[in-house]
Design a protein around this motif. Structure first.
Motif, PDB file in Angstrom:
ATOM      1  N   TYR A 101     -68.242  79.470 -29.459  1.00  0.00           N
ATOM      2  CA  TYR A 101     -68.726  80.455 -30.275  1.00  0.00           C
ATOM      3  C   TYR A 101     -68.297  80.848 -31.371  1.00  0.00           C
ATOM      4  N   MET A 102     -67.347  80.045 -31.904  1.00  0.00           N
ATOM      5  CA  MET A 102     -66.657  80.391 -33.028  1.00  0.00           C
ATOM      6  C   MET A 102     -67.588  80.201 -34.185  1.00  0.00           C
ATOM      7  N   SER A 103     -67.533  81.282 -35.322  1.00  0.00           N
ATOM      8  CA  SER A 103     -68.146  80.981 -36.639  1.00  0.00           C
ATOM      9  C   SER A 103     -67.631  80.173 -37.496  1.00  0.00           C
ATOM     10  N   ALA A 104     -68.297  79.576 -38.713  1.00  0.00           N
ATOM     11  CA  ALA A 104     -67.598  78.873 -39.674  1.00  0.00           C
ATOM     12  C   ALA A 104     -66.331  79.574 -40.316  1.00  0.00           C
ATOM     13  N   GLU A 105     -66.384  81.112 -40.220  1.00  0.00           N
ATOM     14  CA  GLU A 105     -65.314  81.553 -41.071  1.00  0.00           C
ATOM     15  C   GLU A 105     -64.109  81.356 -39.945  1.00  0.00           C
ATOM     16  N   MET A 106     -64.224  81.670 -38.703  1.00  0.00           N
ATOM     17  CA  MET A 106     -63.333  81.611 -37.757  1.00  0.00           C
ATOM     18  C   MET A 106     -62.791  80.257 -37.693  1.00  0.00           C
ATOM     19  N   LEU A 107     -63.589  79.065 -37.692  1.00  0.00           N
ATOM     20  CA  LEU A 107     -63.028  77.671 -37.573  1.00  0.00           C
ATOM     21  C   LEU A 107     -62.472  77.348 -39.050  1.00  0.00           C
ATOM     22  N   SER A 108     -62.694  77.939 -39.908  1.00  0.00           N
ATOM     23  CA  SER A 108     -61.908  77.679 -41.203  1.00  0.00           C
ATOM     24  C   SER A 108     -60.748  78.277 -41.175  1.00  0.00           C
ATOM     25  N   PHE A 109     -60.570  79.469 -40.609  1.00  0.00           N
ATOM     26  CA  PHE A 109     -59.086  80.195 -40.527  1.00  0.00           C
ATOM     27  C   PHE A 109     -58.443  79.431 -39.597  1.00  0.00           C
ATOM     28  N   TRP A 110     -58.799  78.982 -38.377  1.00  0.00           N
ATOM     29  CA  TRP A 110     -57.994  78.443 -37.626  1.00  0.00           C
ATOM     30  C   TRP A 110     -57.571  76.953 -38.123  1.00  0.00           C
ATOM     31  N   THR A 111     -58.582  76.262 -38.834  1.00  0.00           N
ATOM     32  CA  THR A 111     -58.147  74.805 -39.508  1.00  0.00           C
ATOM     33  C   THR A 111     -57.079  74.993 -40.405  1.00  0.00           C
ATOM     34  N   LEU A 112     -57.151  76.087 -41.274  1.00  0.00           N
ATOM     35  CA  LEU A 112     -56.209  76.022 -42.238  1.00  0.00           C
ATOM     36  C   LEU A 112     -54.878  76.824 -42.051  1.00  0.00           C
ATOM     37  N   TYR A 113     -54.932  77.615 -41.094  1.00  0.00           N
ATOM     38  CA  TYR A 113     -53.706  78.436 -40.940  1.00  0.00           C
ATOM     39  C   TYR A 113     -53.161  78.413 -39.629  1.00  0.00           C
ATOM     40  N   LEU A 114     -54.050  78.318 -38.545  1.00  0.00           N
ATOM     41  CA  LEU A 114     -53.593  78.218 -37.150  1.00  0.00           C
ATOM     42  C   LEU A 114     -53.253  76.847 -36.655  1.00  0.00           C
ATOM     43  N   GLY A 115     -54.256  76.018 -37.019  1.00  0.00           N
ATOM     44  CA  GLY A 115     -54.201  74.772 -36.329  1.00  0.00           C
ATOM     45  C   GLY A 115     -52.957  73.986 -36.867  1.00  0.00           C
ATOM     46  N   PRO A 116     -52.647  73.941 -37.794  1.00  0.00           N
ATOM     47  CA  PRO A 116     -51.325  72.951 -38.185  1.00  0.00           C
ATOM     48  C   PRO A 116     -50.247  73.595 -37.574  1.00  0.00           C
ATOM     49  N   VAL A 117     -50.255  74.927 -37.450  1.00  0.00           N
ATOM     50  CA  VAL A 117     -48.646  75.238 -36.635  1.00  0.00           C
ATOM     51  C   VAL A 117     -49.017  74.830 -35.087  1.00  0.00           C
ATOM     52  N   LEU A 118     -50.046  75.318 -34.605  1.00  0.00           N
ATOM     53  CA  LEU A 118     -50.303  75.372 -33.216  1.00  0.00           C
ATOM     54  C   LEU A 118     -50.307  73.855 -32.705  1.00  0.00           C
ATOM     55  N   LEU A 119     -50.770  72.887 -33.391  1.00  0.00           N
ATOM     56  CA  LEU A 119     -50.767  71.364 -33.214  1.00  0.00           C
ATOM     57  C   LEU A 119     -49.532  70.676 -33.437  1.00  0.00           C
ATOM     58  N   TYR A 120     -48.642  71.292 -34.161  1.00  0.00           N
ATOM     59  CA  TYR A 120     -47.377  70.644 -34.393  1.00  0.00           C
ATOM     60  C   TYR A 120     -46.480  70.241 -32.865  1.00  0.00           C
ATOM     61  N   ARG A 121     -46.401  69.102 -33.015  1.00  0.00           N
ATOM     62  CA  ARG A 121     -45.528  68.443 -31.951  1.00  0.00           C
ATOM     63  C   ARG A 121     -46.396  68.679 -30.458  1.00  0.00           C
ATOM     64  N   ARG A 122     -47.690  68.675 -30.570  1.00  0.00           N
ATOM     65  CA  ARG A 122     -48.493  68.497 -29.316  1.00  0.00           C
ATOM     66  C   ARG A 122     -48.973  67.277 -28.965  1.00  0.00           C
ATOM     67  N   PHE A 123     -49.198  66.575 -30.025  1.00  0.00           N
ATOM     68  CA  PHE A 123     -49.703  65.234 -29.701  1.00  0.00           C
ATOM     69  C   PHE A 123     -48.413  64.389 -29.393  1.00  0.00           C
ATOM     70  N   SER A 124     -48.848  63.350 -28.351  1.00  0.00           N
ATOM     71  CA  SER A 124     -47.893  62.588 -27.812  1.00  0.00           C
ATOM     72  C   SER A 124     -47.382  61.503 -28.930  1.00  0.00           C
ATOM     73  N   ASP A 125     -48.228  61.143 -29.890  1.00  0.00           N
ATOM     74  CA  ASP A 125     -47.920  60.284 -30.960  1.00  0.00           C
ATOM     75  C   ASP A 125     -48.105  61.104 -32.231  1.00  0.00           C
ATOM     76  N   GLU A 126     -47.018  61.122 -32.996  1.00  0.00           N
ATOM     77  CA  GLU A 126     -47.013  61.983 -34.107  1.00  0.00           C
ATOM     78  C   GLU A 126     -47.793  61.536 -35.276  1.00  0.00           C
ATOM     79  N   SER A 127     -48.103  60.329 -35.291  1.00  0.00           N
ATOM     80  CA  SER A 127     -49.186  59.859 -36.061  1.00  0.00           C
ATOM     81  C   SER A 127     -50.492  60.679 -36.113  1.00  0.00           C
ATOM     82  N   TYR A 128     -50.783  61.059 -34.826  1.00  0.00           N
ATOM     83  CA  TYR A 128     -52.087  61.730 -34.810  1.00  0.00           C
ATOM     84  C   TYR A 128     -51.995  62.960 -35.483  1.00  0.00           C
ATOM     85  N   TYR A 129     -50.899  63.774 -35.481  1.00  0.00           N
ATOM     86  CA  TYR A 129     -50.774  64.964 -36.104  1.00  0.00           C
ATOM     87  C   TYR A 129     -50.814  64.662 -37.665  1.00  0.00           C
TER      88      TYR A 129
END
Length: 138
Positions: A101-129
């Motif tokens: 249900y996320m709009s393009a504005e929500m997705l862009s905010f998550w992608t640019l500001y939240l995603g990089p922080v929230l995904l940090y050290r979450r992947f089992s292989d750092e190359s994916y991050y």
């Protein structure tokens, strides 16, 4: 076009606009960033990481998050809205539960500001991050 394909895609055939010689596709109707990136690529990434991408499994790779990790990312996304001023954009809902249900504005905010922080050290292989960060941020 087969009936089952039109039901799944919503496309029943070529537009009548294609018959006008004065219009040149996609020159007059270029693809836009919102549809290509926010509404397509990022949504597909989210489905891929959560294990809900077109019925595919992870195969031999380990880029999918476990349910508990994905829910933690979603909870952190929701909680971040309490500490981010509304001047920066709309409040992003739980990406694990309300991602569709996320709009393009929500997705862009998550992608640019939240995603990089929230995904940090979450992947089992750092190359994916590293790949994800390069695609999402740059």
């Amino acid at each position: 076009m087969p009936k089952n394909r039109s039901k799944g895609s919503g496309i029943k055939g070529p537009s009548n606009l294609f018959n006008l010689r004065s219009l040149h596709f996609p020159l007059y109707f270029p693809y836009d960033f919102m549809d290509l990136i926010w509404e397509n690529l990022v949504k597909n990434f989210l489905k891929l990481w959560s294990g809900d991408f077109k019925g595919l499994d992870a195969g031999q790779e380990t880029y999918q998050f476990t349910k508990s990790v994905w829910e933690a990312i979603g909870a952190a996304t929701t909680a971040s809205g309490s500490t981010i001023p509304s001047a920066y954009g709309v409040r992003v809902p739980n990406i694990a539960g309300d991602g569709v249900y996320m709009s393009a504005e929500m997705l862009s905010f998550w992608t640019l500001y939240l995603g990089p922080v929230l995904l940090y050290r979450r992947f089992s292989d750092e190359s994916y991050y590293n790949v994800v960060a390069a695609v999402l941020v740059y």
